[in-house]
Design a protein around this motif. Structure first.
Motif, PDB file in Angstrom:
ATOM      1  N   THR A  69      89.576  26.978  24.448  1.00 59.73           N
ATOM      2  CA  THR A  69      89.485  25.591  24.918  1.00 59.73           C
ATOM      3  C   THR A  69      90.732  24.797  24.552  1.00 59.73           C
ATOM      4  N   LEU A  70      91.198  24.925  23.302  1.00 58.94           N
ATOM      5  CA  LEU A  70      92.357  24.145  22.869  1.00 58.94           C
ATOM      6  C   LEU A  70      93.611  24.487  23.680  1.00 58.94           C
ATOM      7  N   LYS A  71      93.704  25.726  24.156  1.00 57.70           N
ATOM      8  CA  LYS A  71      94.849  26.101  24.988  1.00 57.70           C
ATOM      9  C   LYS A  71      94.941  25.245  26.253  1.00 57.70           C
ATOM     10  N   ALA A  72      93.799  24.764  26.727  1.00 55.46           N
ATOM     11  CA  ALA A  72      93.766  24.000  27.974  1.00 55.46           C
ATOM     12  C   ALA A  72      93.943  22.501  27.750  1.00 55.46           C
ATOM     13  N   ILE A  73      94.082  22.078  26.496  1.00 60.38           N
ATOM     14  CA  ILE A  73      94.256  20.658  26.170  1.00 60.38           C
ATOM     15  C   ILE A  73      95.680  20.439  25.674  1.00 60.38           C
ATOM     16  N   ASN A  74      96.306  19.371  26.115  1.00 58.19           N
ATOM     17  CA  ASN A  74      97.688  19.063  25.728  1.00 58.19           C
ATOM     18  C   ASN A  74      97.819  19.107  24.202  1.00 58.19           C
ATOM     19  N   PRO A  75      98.658  19.992  23.664  1.00 53.98           N
ATOM     20  CA  PRO A  75      98.751  20.126  22.203  1.00 53.98           C
ATOM     21  C   PRO A  75      99.230  18.864  21.495  1.00 53.98           C
ATOM     22  N   ARG A  76      99.876  17.979  22.220  1.00 53.09           N
ATOM     23  CA  ARG A  76     100.341  16.728  21.627  1.00 53.09           C
ATOM     24  C   ARG A  76      99.191  15.971  20.975  1.00 53.09           C
ATOM     25  N   TRP A  77      97.968  16.148  21.542  1.00 54.07           N
ATOM     26  CA  TRP A  77      96.830  15.348  21.096  1.00 54.07           C
ATOM     27  C   TRP A  77      95.898  16.094  20.139  1.00 54.07           C
ATOM     28  N   TRP A  78      96.299  17.279  19.686  1.00 57.14           N
ATOM     29  CA  TRP A  78      95.468  17.940  18.677  1.00 57.14           C
ATOM     30  C   TRP A  78      96.272  18.755  17.660  1.00 57.14           C
ATOM     31  N   LEU A  79      97.409  19.343  18.059  1.00 55.87           N
ATOM     32  CA  LEU A  79      98.101  20.257  17.160  1.00 55.87           C
ATOM     33  C   LEU A  79      98.687  19.580  15.917  1.00 55.87           C
ATOM     34  N   PRO A  80      99.477  18.501  16.041  1.00 54.56           N
ATOM     35  CA  PRO A  80     100.004  17.883  14.813  1.00 54.56           C
ATOM     36  C   PRO A  80      98.899  17.315  13.924  1.00 54.56           C
ATOM     37  N   ASP A  81      97.865  16.760  14.551  1.00 54.65           N
ATOM     38  CA  ASP A  81      96.741  16.221  13.772  1.00 54.65           C
ATOM     39  C   ASP A  81      96.044  17.336  13.002  1.00 54.65           C
ATOM     40  N   LEU A  82      95.831  18.461  13.662  1.00 48.29           N
ATOM     41  CA  LEU A  82      95.168  19.603  13.031  1.00 48.29           C
ATOM     42  C   LEU A  82      95.965  20.092  11.829  1.00 48.29           C
ATOM     43  N   LEU A  83      97.283  20.236  12.004  1.00 42.33           N
ATOM     44  CA  LEU A  83      98.124  20.749  10.923  1.00 42.33           C
ATOM     45  C   LEU A  83      98.212  19.749   9.771  1.00 42.33           C
ATOM     46  N   ASN A  84      98.436  18.490  10.085  1.00 40.38           N
ATOM     47  CA  ASN A  84      98.583  17.483   9.027  1.00 40.38           C
ATOM     48  C   ASN A  84      97.286  17.292   8.241  1.00 40.38           C
ATOM     49  N   LEU A  85      96.160  17.313   8.950  1.00 35.85           N
ATOM     50  CA  LEU A  85      94.882  17.148   8.274  1.00 35.85           C
ATOM     51  C   LEU A  85      94.588  18.355   7.379  1.00 35.85           C
ATOM     52  N   ASN A 101      91.310  11.126  19.681  1.00 34.55           N
ATOM     53  CA  ASN A 101      92.370  11.164  20.696  1.00 34.55           C
ATOM     54  C   ASN A 101      91.819  11.253  22.119  1.00 34.55           C
ATOM     55  N   ARG A 102      90.527  11.071  22.259  1.00 37.84           N
ATOM     56  CA  ARG A 102      89.880  11.238  23.563  1.00 37.84           C
ATOM     57  C   ARG A 102      90.519  10.368  24.644  1.00 37.84           C
ATOM     58  N   ARG A 103      90.880   9.142  24.299  1.00 34.92           N
ATOM     59  CA  ARG A 103      91.376   8.200  25.312  1.00 34.92           C
ATOM     60  C   ARG A 103      92.700   8.636  25.928  1.00 34.92           C
ATOM     61  N   TRP A 104      93.426   9.546  25.245  1.00 39.17           N
ATOM     62  CA  TRP A 104      94.724   9.982  25.761  1.00 39.17           C
ATOM     63  C   TRP A 104      94.606  11.207  26.679  1.00 39.17           C
ATOM     64  N   LEU A 105      93.424  11.793  26.759  1.00 42.88           N
ATOM     65  CA  LEU A 105      93.263  13.037  27.504  1.00 42.88           C
ATOM     66  C   LEU A 105      93.018  12.797  28.987  1.00 42.88           C
ATOM     67  N   GLU A 106      93.442  13.765  29.799  1.00 36.82           N
ATOM     68  CA  GLU A 106      93.085  13.760  31.215  1.00 36.82           C
ATOM     69  C   GLU A 106      91.588  14.031  31.342  1.00 36.82           C
ATOM     70  N   ARG A 107      91.029  13.726  32.511  1.00 42.25           N
ATOM     71  CA  ARG A 107      89.573  13.859  32.676  1.00 42.25           C
ATOM     72  C   ARG A 107      89.101  15.283  32.366  1.00 42.25           C
ATOM     73  N   ALA A 108      89.779  16.289  32.915  1.00 44.44           N
ATOM     74  CA  ALA A 108      89.363  17.677  32.686  1.00 44.44           C
ATOM     75  C   ALA A 108      89.460  18.025  31.198  1.00 44.44           C
ATOM     76  N   GLU A 109      90.484  17.512  30.532  1.00 39.70           N
ATOM     77  CA  GLU A 109      90.634  17.752  29.103  1.00 39.70           C
ATOM     78  C   GLU A 109      89.504  17.097  28.315  1.00 39.70           C
ATOM     79  N   ARG A 110      89.089  15.898  28.734  1.00 44.00           N
ATOM     80  CA  ARG A 110      87.994  15.197  28.053  1.00 44.00           C
ATOM     81  C   ARG A 110      86.698  15.991  28.146  1.00 44.00           C
ATOM     82  N   VAL A 111      86.447  16.557  29.319  1.00 43.22           N
ATOM     83  CA  VAL A 111      85.242  17.371  29.495  1.00 43.22           C
ATOM     84  C   VAL A 111      85.271  18.562  28.551  1.00 43.22           C
ATOM     85  N   LEU A 112      86.409  19.242  28.484  1.00 41.84           N
ATOM     86  CA  LEU A 112      86.539  20.398  27.599  1.00 41.84           C
ATOM     87  C   LEU A 112      86.402  19.991  26.134  1.00 41.84           C
ATOM     88  N   ALA A 113      87.028  18.871  25.777  1.00 42.97           N
ATOM     89  CA  ALA A 113      86.967  18.409  24.382  1.00 42.97           C
ATOM     90  C   ALA A 113      85.534  18.059  23.991  1.00 42.97           C
TER      91      ALA A 113
END
Length: 258
Positions: free
Chosen positions: A42-58, A223-235
């Motif tokens: 699932t994460l592969k299909a979501i723009n990494p800008r909105w999850w990857l740095p947050d995941l690593l920093n957290l 980060n939901r508000r920054w996602l495209e519609r399809a990405e929001r559904v997946l998230a």
């Protein structure tokens, strides 16, 4: 993911119950590989800008990574690494399979993720029961292998190895594993690795961390508000799935906090 969420994992037929047949179509709720595939598929299909740095920093508890375009980003699952040189270990060891490997090139960075669901980190690994005087758990093995793969050891090579930034994360339903705290101490880390004095240096500290399921759901929700519609559904589906897997986990298998 939807198969599990809707209770459609399947059931065993009579021959399978008797052990006469192995059915590959059953989704076993305790399978770490199934969970790994769902999360990172699932994460592969979501723009990494909105999850990857947050995941690593957290996971690291430090603001080490920024939002950016990740050049040549690759997310691979169940990646086999080179066998560790026998002359550097007091035991025989085969190739290490890392659950998730994330790489990009600006700057050159490698992330190893060890996934756990219903079972704890193994205290012993293949051919190493700790009798040689060094820890034998999965986390230190991944750390040692990752440091070598990314050029942090002094080695007698014709050409100098290219050094890449390296991060190791333990991803479990709940956080609080004492091994993460132990190996975040650079002195403990070096002492736990055979020929640890051959480390030329260490990646920028901290480079070992842990992440829980609630951490990822919080990242996706914030980060939901920054996602495209399809990405929001997946998230949203992934968030529901992680909550479902947490609820499925027996209390005795949890540890620490989330």
């Amino acid at each position: 993911m939807l198969t599990e969420l809707n209770g459609k994992g399947g059931c065993l037929c009579e021959p399978a119950r008797k052990g006469e047949l192995r059915c590959p179509l059953i989704v076993r709720p305790t399978s770490e590989d199934v969970v790994t595939g769902h999360i990172f598929g699932t994460l592969k299909a979501i723009n990494p800008r909105w999850w990857l740095p947050d995941l690593l920093n957290l996971a690291l508890g430090a603001e080490r990574f920024r939002r950016q375009v990740y050049r040549k980003l690759r997310i691979g699952t169940w990646q086999k690494q080179r066998a560790y040189p026998r002359q550097h270990l007091p035991w025989d060891e085969g190739k290490t399979e890392v659950d998730v490997v994330i790489t990009w090139e600006n700057p050159s960075t490698t992330v190893f993720i060890e996934m756990k669901y219903g079972s704890p980190l193994s205290a012993k690994t293949s051919n190493n029961n700790g009798s040689a005087g060094y820890p034998a758990d999965q986390l230190i093995r991944n750390a040692r292998v990752g440091l070598r793969e990314n050029g942090w050891f002094k080695e007698d090579l014709l050409f100098d190895a290219i050094t890449r930034d390296f991060v190791l994360i333990l991803f479990t339903p709940t956080t609080g594993n004492p091994l993460v705290t132990k190996y975040r101490d650079s002195d403990e880390l070096r002492a736990s690795i055979p020929q640890g004095d051959q480390l030329r240096d260490l990646p920028r500290l901290p480079f070992i961390g842990e992440l829980g399921y609630r951490d990822l759901t919080a990242i996706l929700t914030s980060n939901r508000r920054w996602l495209e519609r399809a990405e929001r559904v997946l998230a949203e589906q992934l968030t529901d799935y992680l909550k479902f897997k947490l609820a499925q986990l027996p209390a005795s298998n949890g540890h620490g906090h989330s």
